[in-house]
Design an enzyme around this catalytic site. Structure first.
Site, PDB file in Angstrom:
ATOM      1  N   LYS A 202       0.858  -1.187   0.000  1.00 22.95           N
ATOM      2  CA  LYS A 202       0.000   0.000   0.000  1.00 22.95           C
ATOM      3  C   LYS A 202       0.891   1.232   0.000  1.00 22.95           C
ATOM      4  O   LYS A 202       1.713   1.415   0.903  1.00 22.95           O
ATOM      5  CB  LYS A 202      -0.911  -0.006   1.232  1.00 22.95           C
ATOM      6  CG  LYS A 202      -1.769   1.252   1.337  1.00 22.95           C
ATOM      7  CD  LYS A 202      -2.803   1.138   2.429  1.00 22.95           C
ATOM      8  CE  LYS A 202      -3.598   2.421   2.569  1.00 22.95           C
ATOM      9  NZ  LYS A 202      -4.625   2.328   3.609  1.00 22.95           N
ATOM     10  N   LYS A 225       1.198  10.047   5.682  1.00 29.98           N
ATOM     11  CA  LYS A 225       1.316   8.652   6.120  1.00 29.98           C
ATOM     12  C   LYS A 225       2.614   8.010   5.620  1.00 29.98           C
ATOM     13  O   LYS A 225       2.716   6.791   5.533  1.00 29.98           O
ATOM     14  CB  LYS A 225       0.077   7.867   5.652  1.00 29.98           C
ATOM     15  CG  LYS A 225      -1.241   8.423   6.231  1.00 29.98           C
ATOM     16  CD  LYS A 225      -2.438   7.486   6.010  1.00 29.98           C
ATOM     17  CE  LYS A 225      -3.692   8.041   6.704  1.00 29.98           C
ATOM     18  NZ  LYS A 225      -4.853   7.103   6.620  1.00 29.98           N
ATOM     19  N   LYS A 256      -2.122  -1.439  -3.872  1.00 35.59           N
ATOM     20  CA  LYS A 256      -3.006  -0.281  -3.777  1.00 35.59           C
ATOM     21  C   LYS A 256      -2.201   0.998  -3.823  1.00 35.59           C
ATOM     22  O   LYS A 256      -1.202   1.078  -3.110  1.00 35.59           O
ATOM     23  CB  LYS A 256      -3.757  -0.374  -2.442  1.00 35.59           C
ATOM     24  CG  LYS A 256      -4.685   0.775  -2.157  1.00 35.59           C
ATOM     25  CD  LYS A 256      -5.265   0.622  -0.772  1.00 35.59           C
ATOM     26  CE  LYS A 256      -6.057   1.880  -0.464  1.00 35.59           C
ATOM     27  NZ  LYS A 256      -6.471   1.942   0.890  1.00 35.59           N
ATOM     28  N   TYR A 321     -15.214   0.751  -6.760  1.00 37.16           N
ATOM     29  CA  TYR A 321     -16.487   1.439  -6.530  1.00 37.16           C
ATOM     30  C   TYR A 321     -17.421   1.292  -7.725  1.00 37.16           C
ATOM     31  O   TYR A 321     -18.593   1.639  -7.645  1.00 37.16           O
ATOM     32  CB  TYR A 321     -16.227   2.926  -6.221  1.00 37.16           C
ATOM     33  CG  TYR A 321     -15.337   3.089  -4.996  1.00 37.16           C
ATOM     34  CD1 TYR A 321     -15.861   2.935  -3.723  1.00 37.16           C
ATOM     35  CD2 TYR A 321     -13.976   3.332  -5.123  1.00 37.16           C
ATOM     36  CE1 TYR A 321     -15.056   3.035  -2.596  1.00 37.16           C
ATOM     37  CE2 TYR A 321     -13.155   3.439  -4.011  1.00 37.16           C
ATOM     38  CZ  TYR A 321     -13.702   3.293  -2.748  1.00 37.16           C
ATOM     39  OH  TYR A 321     -12.897   3.373  -1.650  1.00 37.16           O
TER      40      TYR A 321
HETATM   41  C1  PBG Z   1      -7.366   3.579   5.620  1.00 37.54           C
HETATM   42  C2  PBG Z   1      -7.711   3.285   4.204  1.00 37.54           C
HETATM   43  C3  PBG Z   1      -7.549   4.168   3.135  1.00 37.54           C
HETATM   44  C4  PBG Z   1      -8.129   3.562   2.019  1.00 37.54           C
HETATM   45  C5  PBG Z   1      -8.587   2.303   2.416  1.00 37.54           C
HETATM   46  N1  PBG Z   1      -8.314   2.139   3.774  1.00 37.54           N
HETATM   47  C6  PBG Z   1      -7.030   5.557   3.095  1.00 37.54           C
HETATM   48  C7  PBG Z   1      -5.702   5.867   3.642  1.00 37.54           C
HETATM   49  O1  PBG Z   1      -4.839   5.006   3.804  1.00 37.54           O
HETATM   50  O2  PBG Z   1      -5.504   7.039   3.949  1.00 37.54           O
HETATM   51  C8  PBG Z   1      -8.201   4.219   0.669  1.00 37.54           C
HETATM   52  C9  PBG Z   1      -9.243   3.713  -0.257  1.00 37.54           C
HETATM   53  C10 PBG Z   1      -9.555   4.613  -1.397  1.00 37.54           C
HETATM   54  O3  PBG Z   1      -8.910   5.662  -1.619  1.00 37.54           O
HETATM   55  O4  PBG Z   1     -10.486   4.269  -2.129  1.00 37.54           O
HETATM   56  N2  PBG Z   1      -6.610   2.697   6.307  1.00 37.54           N
END
Ligand code: PBG
Length: 332
Positions: A202, A225, A256, A321
């Site tokens: 991620k 983050k 992701k 989505y």
């Molecule tokens: C939070 C989380 C995020 C997403 C899924 N779980 C956002 C982040 O890490 O700030 C993002 C999903 C999306 O943008 O569709 N743990």
């Protein structure tokens, strides 16, 4: 594999593109509603939903509406949903205790979906951000996101979700050691059959903006983050994270965001051969939808083309989505 292509005119590669029937015969990849995991946003209240302006067409729904949505999804052939809570501001605290409350919004939604549509596979999100006063996925101490104390909290969250009936846990927090800790706790607490789909690779991405609007974390988030999510420059590191998570007990892994990271999907699949998923995140959805709303792109065509790209890149499935609209399009 080196493609063997005789020279022209023995080879006229256009021959197999001549008609829909011939193109369908040689199609290397296929999309079906069973490829999708549908992310949904749940909010408090009953018989209600609110629009998310940065994600046109996506709404936050009350638990009862989520159950209706689950029925519609199942009827379309979508077999998995992933729940994200819009937590009321008074339940966002420094200690994040709402995260492992057995009756929090997310756990109520899990139970309600499993009651209404037992065949639906329900996936969760494990991270503290919807419950954290400062919007981070882990506890913040002296300005730092601390790892080990966060993992203890994630384990409590995981157990509460498993007890509520979740089929698949999705740790999205990027703390080190969380997969092993969650897997051990599940075994010890008699939940050996709960699957883990780890958000292994991620990235610290700017494509999550609309999601943070959807869960109400945008204004809360202090800083970024980058000390826990990956830097977009890296690919070898993604392989190390995936290897690590598999060895700790992840059943499936995720990359992701999706479209900007298709190289990582392909590399992950070729390297490990485990069930591999991509998350076509909120910003990707927003981009395509906004362009379509302006009349610049054909929404249905770019939706299906972008989803097919994940299959071509080696993914077994996609969190998207577009799940409902894509299922409708595929079902004709
Ligand atoms: C939070 C989380 C995020 C997403 C899924 N779980 C956002 C982040 O890490 O700030 C993002 C999903 C999306 O943008 O569709 N743990």
């Amino acid at each position: 594999m080196t493609p063997l292509v005789p020279s022209f005119p023995a080879a006229r590669l256009r021959r197999l593109r001549k008609s829909p029937a011939l193109r369908a015969m040689v199609s290397e990849n296929h999309l079906s509603p069973a490829d999708f995991i549908w992310p949904v946003f749940v909010m408090a209240g009953s018989d209600d939903e609110t629009a998310i302006p940065s994600m046109p067409g996506v709404t936050r729904k009350t638990v009862d509406r989520i159950a209706e949505a689950a029925r519609e999804a199942a009827d379309l052939g979508v077999q998995a949903m992933c729940i994200f809570p819009y937590t009321a501001m008074e339940h966002r605290t420094e200690d994040c205790a709402e995260a492992w409350n057995p009756d929090n919004l997310s756990n109520r939604a899990i139970r309600t979906i499993k009651d209404a549509v037992p065949e639906m596979a329900v996936m969760t999100d494990i991270a503290l951000d919807p419950y954290n006063i400062n919007g981070h996925d882990g506890f913040v101490e002296n300005g730092e996101i601390v790892n080990d104390r966060t993992v203890d909290a994630l384990v409590k969250m995981a157990l509460a979700q498993a007890e509520a009936g979740a089929d698949i846990l999705g740790p999205s927090d990027m703390m080190d050691g969380r997969i092993g800790a969650i897997r051990t706790a599940l075994e010890e607490n008699h939940n050996p059959d709960v699957a883990i789909l780890s958000y292994s690779a991620k990235y610290a991405s700017a494509f999550y903006g609309p999601f943070r609007d959807a869960v109400g974390a945008s204004s809360a988030l202090k800083g970024d983050k980058k000390t826990y999510q990956m830097q977009p420059a890296n690919s070898d590191e993604a392989m190390r994270l995936i290897a690590r998570d598999i060895s700790e007990g992840a059943d499936m892994v995720m990359v992701k965001p999706g479209m900007p990271y298709l190289d990582i999907c392909r590399r992950a699949k070729d390297t490990f051969g485990v069930p591999t998923f991509a998350y076509q995140v909120s910003g990707e959805y927003a981009m395509l939808t906004a362009a379509a709303q302006n009349g610049w792109l054909d929404r249905e065509k770019v939706m299906l083309e972008s989803l097919l790209a994940f299959k071509r890149a080696g993914c077994d499935g996609i969190l998207t989505y577009f799940a409902i609209d894509a299922a409708k399009a595929l079902n004709g």
